[in-house]
Design a protein around this motif. Structure first.
Motif, PDB file in Angstrom:
ATOM      1  N   ASP A  16      59.014  68.368 -35.357  1.00 48.75           N
ATOM      2  CA  ASP A  16      59.004  67.096 -34.606  1.00 48.75           C
ATOM      3  C   ASP A  16      57.589  66.588 -34.391  1.00 48.75           C
ATOM      4  OD1 ASP A  16      61.682  66.790 -34.549  1.00 48.75           O
ATOM      5  OD2 ASP A  16      61.962  67.804 -32.628  1.00 48.75           O
ATOM      6  N   TYR A  24      53.201  57.949 -37.294  1.00 46.79           N
ATOM      7  CA  TYR A  24      52.093  57.101 -36.840  1.00 46.79           C
ATOM      8  C   TYR A  24      50.937  57.054 -37.839  1.00 46.79           C
ATOM      9  CZ  TYR A  24      54.458  56.163 -32.538  1.00 46.79           C
ATOM     10  OH  TYR A  24      55.394  55.711 -31.625  1.00 46.79           O
ATOM     11  N   GLU A  98      53.701  49.558 -31.927  1.00 42.34           N
ATOM     12  CA  GLU A  98      52.859  50.641 -31.433  1.00 42.34           C
ATOM     13  C   GLU A  98      52.071  51.291 -32.575  1.00 42.34           C
ATOM     14  OE1 GLU A  98      53.867  53.224 -27.758  1.00 42.34           O
ATOM     15  OE2 GLU A  98      54.797  54.133 -29.498  1.00 42.34           O
ATOM     16  N   LYS A 101      49.199  49.096 -33.374  1.00 41.87           N
ATOM     17  CA  LYS A 101      48.180  49.175 -32.321  1.00 41.87           C
ATOM     18  C   LYS A 101      47.357  50.469 -32.465  1.00 41.87           C
ATOM     19  CE  LYS A 101      49.254  50.815 -28.271  1.00 41.87           C
ATOM     20  NZ  LYS A 101      49.864  51.027 -26.948  1.00 41.87           N
ATOM     21  N   THR A 121      47.071  63.146 -28.885  1.00 42.60           N
ATOM     22  CA  THR A 121      47.873  62.096 -28.235  1.00 42.60           C
ATOM     23  C   THR A 121      49.238  61.921 -28.894  1.00 42.60           C
ATOM     24  OG1 THR A 121      46.858  60.388 -29.629  1.00 42.60           O
ATOM     25  CG2 THR A 121      45.837  60.797 -27.488  1.00 42.60           C
TER      26      THR A 121
ATOM     27  N   ASP B  45      45.737  56.509 -23.152  1.00 45.34           N
ATOM     28  CA  ASP B  45      47.111  56.035 -22.991  1.00 45.34           C
ATOM     29  C   ASP B  45      47.492  55.064 -24.121  1.00 45.34           C
ATOM     30  OD1 ASP B  45      49.561  55.874 -21.373  1.00 45.34           O
ATOM     31  OD2 ASP B  45      48.987  53.767 -21.251  1.00 45.34           O
ATOM     32  N   MET B  46      46.535  54.215 -24.499  1.00 43.64           N
ATOM     33  CA  MET B  46      46.829  53.266 -25.587  1.00 43.64           C
ATOM     34  C   MET B  46      47.056  53.993 -26.911  1.00 43.64           C
ATOM     35  SD  MET B  46      44.129  50.244 -24.716  1.00 43.64           S
ATOM     36  CE  MET B  46      44.662  49.041 -25.904  1.00 43.64           C
ATOM     37  N   LEU B  47      46.486  55.180 -27.033  1.00 36.89           N
ATOM     38  CA  LEU B  47      46.638  55.954 -28.267  1.00 36.89           C
ATOM     39  C   LEU B  47      47.831  56.908 -28.218  1.00 36.89           C
ATOM     40  CD1 LEU B  47      42.846  56.700 -28.713  1.00 36.89           C
ATOM     41  CD2 LEU B  47      44.233  55.459 -30.369  1.00 36.89           C
ATOM     42  N   THR B  48      48.529  56.903 -27.104  1.00 35.02           N
ATOM     43  CA  THR B  48      49.669  57.804 -26.940  1.00 35.02           C
ATOM     44  C   THR B  48      50.967  57.042 -27.181  1.00 35.02           C
ATOM     45  OG1 THR B  48      48.419  59.051 -25.306  1.00 35.02           O
ATOM     46  CG2 THR B  48      50.801  59.404 -25.332  1.00 35.02           C
ATOM     47  N   PRO B  49      51.778  57.491 -28.124  1.00 37.09           N
ATOM     48  CA  PRO B  49      53.014  56.753 -28.415  1.00 37.09           C
ATOM     49  C   PRO B  49      53.997  56.796 -27.241  1.00 37.09           C
ATOM     50  CG  PRO B  49      52.550  58.364 -30.132  1.00 37.09           C
ATOM     51  CD  PRO B  49      51.614  58.656 -29.009  1.00 37.09           C
ATOM     52  N   HIS B  50      54.624  55.667 -27.013  1.00 35.20           N
ATOM     53  CA  HIS B  50      55.698  55.610 -26.016  1.00 35.20           C
ATOM     54  C   HIS B  50      57.031  55.259 -26.681  1.00 35.20           C
ATOM     55  CE1 HIS B  50      52.729  55.997 -22.844  1.00 35.20           C
ATOM     56  NE2 HIS B  50      52.015  55.064 -23.440  1.00 35.20           N
ATOM     57  N   HIS B  51      56.964  54.933 -27.962  1.00 34.29           N
ATOM     58  CA  HIS B  51      58.206  54.559 -28.647  1.00 34.29           C
ATOM     59  C   HIS B  51      58.363  55.364 -29.936  1.00 34.29           C
ATOM     60  CE1 HIS B  51      58.614  51.323 -25.828  1.00 34.29           C
ATOM     61  NE2 HIS B  51      57.375  50.968 -26.075  1.00 34.29           N
ATOM     62  N   ALA B  52      57.924  56.611 -29.897  1.00 34.39           N
ATOM     63  CA  ALA B  52      58.007  57.435 -31.102  1.00 34.39           C
ATOM     64  C   ALA B  52      59.467  57.733 -31.412  1.00 34.39           C
ATOM     65  CB  ALA B  52      57.254  58.738 -30.881  1.00 34.39           C
ATOM     66  N   PRO B  53      59.827  57.769 -32.716  1.00 34.21           N
ATOM     67  CA  PRO B  53      61.168  58.253 -33.065  1.00 34.21           C
ATOM     68  C   PRO B  53      61.342  59.631 -32.439  1.00 34.21           C
ATOM     69  CG  PRO B  53      60.059  57.357 -34.984  1.00 34.21           C
ATOM     70  CD  PRO B  53      59.031  57.405 -33.886  1.00 34.21           C
ATOM     71  N   THR B  54      62.498  59.879 -31.835  1.00 35.57           N
ATOM     72  CA  THR B  54      62.637  61.057 -30.977  1.00 35.57           C
ATOM     73  C   THR B  54      62.449  62.374 -31.734  1.00 35.57           C
ATOM     74  OG1 THR B  54      64.980  60.834 -31.279  1.00 35.57           O
ATOM     75  CG2 THR B  54      64.058  60.017 -29.205  1.00 35.57           C
ATOM     76  N   SER B  55      63.094  62.516 -32.865  1.00 33.43           N
ATOM     77  CA  SER B  55      62.901  63.757 -33.615  1.00 33.43           C
ATOM     78  C   SER B  55      63.259  63.500 -35.069  1.00 33.43           C
ATOM     79  CB  SER B  55      63.775  64.875 -33.060  1.00 33.43           C
ATOM     80  OG  SER B  55      65.096  64.672 -33.472  1.00 33.43           O
ATOM     81  N   TRP B  59      66.457  61.213 -36.757  1.00 34.19           N
ATOM     82  CA  TRP B  59      66.167  60.069 -37.612  1.00 34.19           C
ATOM     83  C   TRP B  59      66.973  60.194 -38.909  1.00 34.19           C
ATOM     84  CZ3 TRP B  59      63.816  55.757 -36.234  1.00 34.19           C
ATOM     85  CH2 TRP B  59      63.581  54.816 -37.227  1.00 34.19           C
ATOM     86  N   SER B 232      62.090  67.022 -28.075  1.00 36.03           N
ATOM     87  CA  SER B 232      61.047  66.557 -27.162  1.00 36.03           C
ATOM     88  C   SER B 232      61.588  66.008 -25.837  1.00 36.03           C
ATOM     89  CB  SER B 232      60.190  65.482 -27.829  1.00 36.03           C
ATOM     90  OG  SER B 232      61.007  64.434 -28.274  1.00 36.03           O
ATOM     91  N   ARG B 294      58.952  51.688 -17.066  1.00 33.85           N
ATOM     92  CA  ARG B 294      58.080  51.554 -18.234  1.00 33.85           C
ATOM     93  C   ARG B 294      56.835  52.376 -17.985  1.00 33.85           C
ATOM     94  NH1 ARG B 294      57.775  45.084 -19.470  1.00 33.85           N
ATOM     95  NH2 ARG B 294      59.881  44.830 -20.248  1.00 33.85           N
TER      96      ARG B 294
END
Lengths: 164, 428
Positions: A16, A24, A98, A101, A121, B45-55, B59, B232, B294
């Motif tokens: 994962d 990314y 994202e 970005k 990250t 924080d801007m470099l940390t994904p918040h919408h990553a595909p879960t696993s 997928w 995750s 959020r």
């Protein structure tokens, strides 16, 4: 535990994290899944891997190389770095937004710094784990992370000032 | 620790478990280093994904594969079956008996993980009223952004809630609570015991929310549970029982009474901390999103970031001090029933003689009240009633505006436990 058992366990543990990193790096989860399966196949076929750390290093290095190779064959257009990152919207484009970005930000720094930052990250690895994966001293990992973040922060601040 | 040493070691602040106490103390006390840390934290924080595909396994999407890919997929499929069989299926429904045990366990772990968190910030989008009302959650209202920040300073918990675009701010500095608005002059200070943020109290104390949800499972209230895991995340979805049972996040919200709700909590599988919250109300068989978090971030927030209160520019009313009311008037006010009190208070506003209700209107801005109710007159009080979850009463009044159009309004009043007089609390 046989080498095959080790590979199976490590793929299970790391897949994962590797998947997120690949997503990314290339911006396409479908292709990331395919790319990872190719890497997993090669890992199974590699008879020179014996220890757990060898297997982990091989996996991460292979995914990185596969992503670089993917980009050689895919034209990606990056736009200027900006502090005004768009708000998330309600449709399913959040991942793509994202990805763009994060890619834009990481393009501003040397690759070795971007790699350490991505592992932290995106991959969720701590600095000691990154040091082990990359076979680097812990202090080098920390300084790469720090210099990379400093540079991006500075670029963001400059860009914000220009816009004001 | 001096600034140079802090700045040399600043990357430790972003490594789990590596941050030393002396660094925390330094960032708390040094403005320059704190600004640097906040700037870096924002970048991280801007470099940390918040919408990553879960696993990777989640997928899965049917699509046409090349011949080579199909061969490869076939071979990998065999391996994957072995791997998945060894590890157990990643996304699954528990049998009913184990769901409650798994739910309790998830809430317990989250409660423990949240209680040791040094601080957090989260944005909550909530369907509610835009002004200083923290009790209404309604499907008829648009979403309003609430920024919640919490931390620890001098051994005490401090927090801050900013609503809308600077409309309402509530801050707790560990000794008192402060509420003000960018638009009104009047601002208030209350003791800690006063619940100024009503339904939002739970979201400022996520460990309490977790504890409460755990208790709900234990109490077997008739709610149904669904649990889904990826490598995750763990996501718990709760559908309320068809018969409404009070829930602390909705307890003050009259509009949600008798409505089923669905509550979803997602936890980080590694840290057990809450990653996201979503609530829906179920109406006419359809679910409607009423609350969504959020950007849950677990960060060390400096006291000065949270406890930033504009002492100048506002008329601060300290509700910790009892109002100086002459004994004769106090006795008169204490003898009033709710209907008389509501009538007196509204008449005083309509007839622009606020002195007659100044004790009840201490927390309201005079000019705003007079502006809101210009030209109105009171026809009469139609009824007084109580509602679940509110410790005061509601008075329904018939009023007429300047064009002589009549309408009914509902105002909320409660009897102050100390002075035992009626205080206006909403609907004005």
């Amino acid at each position: 535990m046989t080498t095959d058992d080790k590979i199976e366990r490590i793929i299970q543990e790391e897949q994962d994290c590797l998947f997120r990193l690949a997503c990314y790096k290339i911006g396409n989860p479908d292709d990331a899944a395919d790319l990872l399966q190719d890497v997993f196949m090669r890992t199974w076929e590699n008879h020179r891997l014996h220890t757990a750390i060898d297997i982990r290093r091989y996996l991460y290095r292979s995914v990185h190389n596969a992503c670089v190779s993917y980009h050689r064959h895919t034209k990606i257009i990056f736009t200027e770095i900006t502090a005004n990152i768009p708000e998330e919207d309600d449709n399913n484009d959040e991942f793509q937004e994202e990805y763009r970005k994060i890619s834009r930000l990481l393009k501003q720094i040397p690759e070795e710094q971007a790699e350490v930052i991505s592992l932290h990250t995106i991959g969720g690895k701590n600095f000691a784990e990154i040091a082990e994966l990359q076979n680097l001293p812990l202090s080098t990992v920390k300084s790469r992370f720090q210099y990379g973040i400093k540079k991006i922060s500075k670029e963001l601040a400059n860009n914000k000032t220009k816009r004001v | 620790m001096d600034c140079k040493e802090f700045q040399d070691r600043i990357s430790d602040m972003f490594d789990s478990g590596a941050c030393a106490d002396d660094m925390l103390r330094h960032v708390e006390n040094c403005d320059e280093c704190r600004r640097l840390y906040e700037q870096y934290a924002n970048t991280v924080d801007m470099l940390t994904p918040h919408h990553a595909p879960t696993s990777m396994r989640a997928w899965t999407r049917p699509r046409k594969l090349s011949f080579r890919r199909r061969i490869m997929r076939y071979a990998v499929g065999i391996i994957a079956v072995a791997v998945v069989a060894a590890a157990g299926v990643a996304v699954y429904d528990h049998p009913a008996a184990s769901v409650s045990a798994a739910s309790v366990q998830a809430f317990e772990k989250a409660e423990a993980a949240m209680s040791v968190a040094d601080g957090f910030s989260v944005e909550l989008m909530v369907r509610t009223l835009p002004y200083d009302n923290f009790s209404t959650i309604s499907i008829d209202r648009p979403f309003v952004m609430h920024l919640l920040q919490s931390g620890v300073a001098d051994g005490k918990r401090v927090w801050r809630l900013d609503k809308g675009n600077g409309q309402i701010h509530v801050v707790c500095d560990g000794q008192a609570q402060y509420r003000w608005s960018d638009y009104y002059r009047k601002a208030i200070v209350t003791p800690l015991s006063y619940n100024m943020v009503e339904n939002f109290r739970m979201f400022l104390n996520p460990e309490e929310l977790m504890s409460c949800e755990k208790k709900n499972v234990d109490d077997s209230r008739g709610d149904s549970y669904h649990i889904a895991k990826t490598d995750s995340t763990t996501t718990l979805t709760i559908k309320s029982a068809p018969v409404y049972k009070e829930h602390p996040a909705f307890s003050e919200s009259v509009s949600l009474l008798n409505m089923e709700n669905i509550r979803e909590y997602t936890f980080d599988a590694r840290t057990n901390r809450l990653k996201s919250i979503r609530y829906w109300a179920v109406t006419d068989g359809k679910r409607m999103l009423i609350l969504e978090s959020r950007d849950f971030r677990y960060v060390i927030l400096a006291k000065s970031t949270i406890v930033d209160i504009p002492k100048d520019g506002h008329d601060w009313i300290d509700l910790r001090k009892r109002p100086d009311i002459p004994t004769e008037r106090l006795n008169t006010l204490r003898r009033e029933n709710a209907e008389d009190a509501a009538t007196r208070i509204m008449s005083a506003i309509f007839e622009r003689r606020l002195d007659d209700a100044k004790e009840a209107l201490r927390t309201y801005d005079d000019s705003l009240l007079l502006r809101n109710w210009t030209g109105y007159r009171l026809i009469g009080c139609k009824k007084v009633f109580e509602s679940d979850g509110y410790n005061g009463v509601h008075a329904e009044l018939e009023v007429a505006d300047s064009k002589n159009q009549t309408k009914n309004i509902i105002v909320a009043i409660y009897r102050d436990p100390e002075s035992r007089i009626w205080i206006a609390d909403g609907g004005l």
